[in-house]
Design an enzyme around this catalytic site. Structure first.
Site, PDB file in Angstrom:
ATOM      1  N   THR A  60       6.545   2.673  -5.033  1.00 40.42           N
ATOM      2  CA  THR A  60       5.181   3.166  -5.320  1.00 40.42           C
ATOM      3  C   THR A  60       5.313   4.468  -6.116  1.00 40.42           C
ATOM      4  O   THR A  60       6.290   5.200  -5.959  1.00 40.42           O
ATOM      5  CB  THR A  60       4.458   3.432  -3.983  1.00 40.42           C
ATOM      6  OG1 THR A  60       4.182   2.178  -3.379  1.00 40.42           O
ATOM      7  CG2 THR A  60       3.158   4.209  -4.154  1.00 40.42           C
ATOM      8  N   GLY A  94      -3.625  -1.159   1.055  1.00 40.07           N
ATOM      9  CA  GLY A  94      -2.918  -0.095   1.762  1.00 40.07           C
ATOM     10  C   GLY A  94      -3.588   1.246   1.550  1.00 40.07           C
ATOM     11  O   GLY A  94      -4.782   1.342   1.237  1.00 40.07           O
ATOM     12  N   ASP A  95      -2.797   2.291   1.691  1.00 46.89           N
ATOM     13  CA  ASP A  95      -3.340   3.658   1.599  1.00 46.89           C
ATOM     14  C   ASP A  95      -3.551   4.119   0.153  1.00 46.89           C
ATOM     15  O   ASP A  95      -4.378   5.008  -0.099  1.00 46.89           O
ATOM     16  CB  ASP A  95      -2.379   4.639   2.264  1.00 46.89           C
ATOM     17  CG  ASP A  95      -1.010   4.612   1.585  1.00 46.89           C
ATOM     18  OD1 ASP A  95      -0.383   3.533   1.579  1.00 46.89           O
ATOM     19  OD2 ASP A  95      -0.583   5.650   1.045  1.00 46.89           O
TER      20      ASP A  95
END
Ligand code: ASP
Length: 302
Positions: free
Chosen positions: A172, A202-203
């Site tokens: 990421t 996700g976050d």
């Protein structure tokens, strides 16, 4: 300590393992440190010429999305259905404006689409088919999903029968910056976790979890296991710790300590505070990162 008019940039290439074969799937030779260094250098040059923190983090993120070494844009990991789904977000610390996209399948640079959401829509987060439709309206061309898939990721997927989904995506990317005017910004982009269920978010596109920026606090980008990161709203937590007087390095370390202690989360953060000082922390074996020191030299580490 940075001089007040010296800009600052910090970039990460994802929390993961040291050789990265277990997380990103790209093997031990993936040139992650060189990649984050190149992106930080380009963003630093933009800041040095007087560019804004928001422009700098978007430039760094888009370069890293185009670099197949990272799990963002081209080179992203595949879902359990064998395709790429991308999430990205950014935040402008001067205005608290933010833009985000999730589950995007047909855009080459989701960070540019997130910026369009911020600047050209009344919304903050647009997902899936709605994000694709918005991209076309914004003149961002359709990009075939197969062109986001690199052969290593396809081979990893093909060999994944019986493999459990990963919890840390590995690779990421994120960037945080402070410009000459003292404004901060943050950006994060990811393909998410390997073999995630289609539609899982996700976050990374969640403001306060994956990304946060406030000129009065700090700019933060998170990476790691998204579900625990969301539960402690990691990026906002770390920014608040800077606001409460901790140095960026201390705030990063405390945020990661809380992530591990409260929700058994694995991950990392990068921070730039209002003074331009960078901070980093991670509880995974490695997190590729690059940052500018007070003299404007770009430093890198794994
Ligand atoms: N945070 C990302 C996610 O959960 C993955 C990662 O940073 O490794 O989607």
């Amino acid at each position: 300590m940075n001089h007040p008019s010296t800009p600052a940039i910090a970039v990460h290439g994802g929390a993961g393992s040291l050789d990265d074969s277990g997380t990103s799937g790209l093997g031990p030779d993936a040139p992650r440190e060189a990649g984050v260094g190149r992106a930080a250098s380009a963003a630093w040059e933009l800041l040095r010429r007087g560019g804004s923190a928001l422009d700098a983090v978007v430039l760094a993120a888009s370069l890293l999305e185009d670099d197949p070494t990272f799990n963002a844009g081209t080179g992203a990991t595949l879902t359990s259905a064998g395709h790429v789904e991308l999430d990205a977000s950014l935040m402008d610390g001067a205005t608290l404006g933010a833009g985000a996209v999730a589950c995007v399948k047909d855009v080459k640079n989701p960070i540019l689409l997130a910026r369009a959401v911020l600047e050209r829509s009344p919304h903050l987060l647009i997902v899936a088919d709605g994000a694709s439709a918005f991209a076309r309206e914004m003149g961002i061309p359709a990009w075939p999903n197969e062109r986001l898939v690199i052969p290593q990721q396809r081979a990893r997927f093909d060999a994944s029968a019986g493999v459990k989904p990963t919890t840390v995506g590995g690779g990421t990317i994120g960037a945080v910056a402070r410009d000459r005017n003292g404004h901060v910004a943050a950006a994060t982009s990811t393909g998410g976790t390997f073999l995630k269920r289609p539609g899982r978010v996700g976050d990374s596109p969640i403001i306060g979890a994956g990304t946060y920026a406030d000129d009065r606090l700090a700019a933060v980008s998170s990476t790691g296991h998204g579900e625990p990161i969301i539960r402690v709203t990691l990026a906002r937590l770390v920014a608040d710790l800077v606001g409460a007087g901790r140095s960026p390095g201390e705030a990063a370390a405390e945020g990661i300590r809380i992530l591990g202690a409260r929700v058994a989360g694995q991950g990392g953060v990068i921070v730039v505070g209002p003074s331009g000082d960078p901070g980093f922390a991670f509880n995974t074996p490695a997190m590729a990162r690059a940052w500018s020191d007070g003299s404007g030299n770009i430093r890198t580490a794994l």
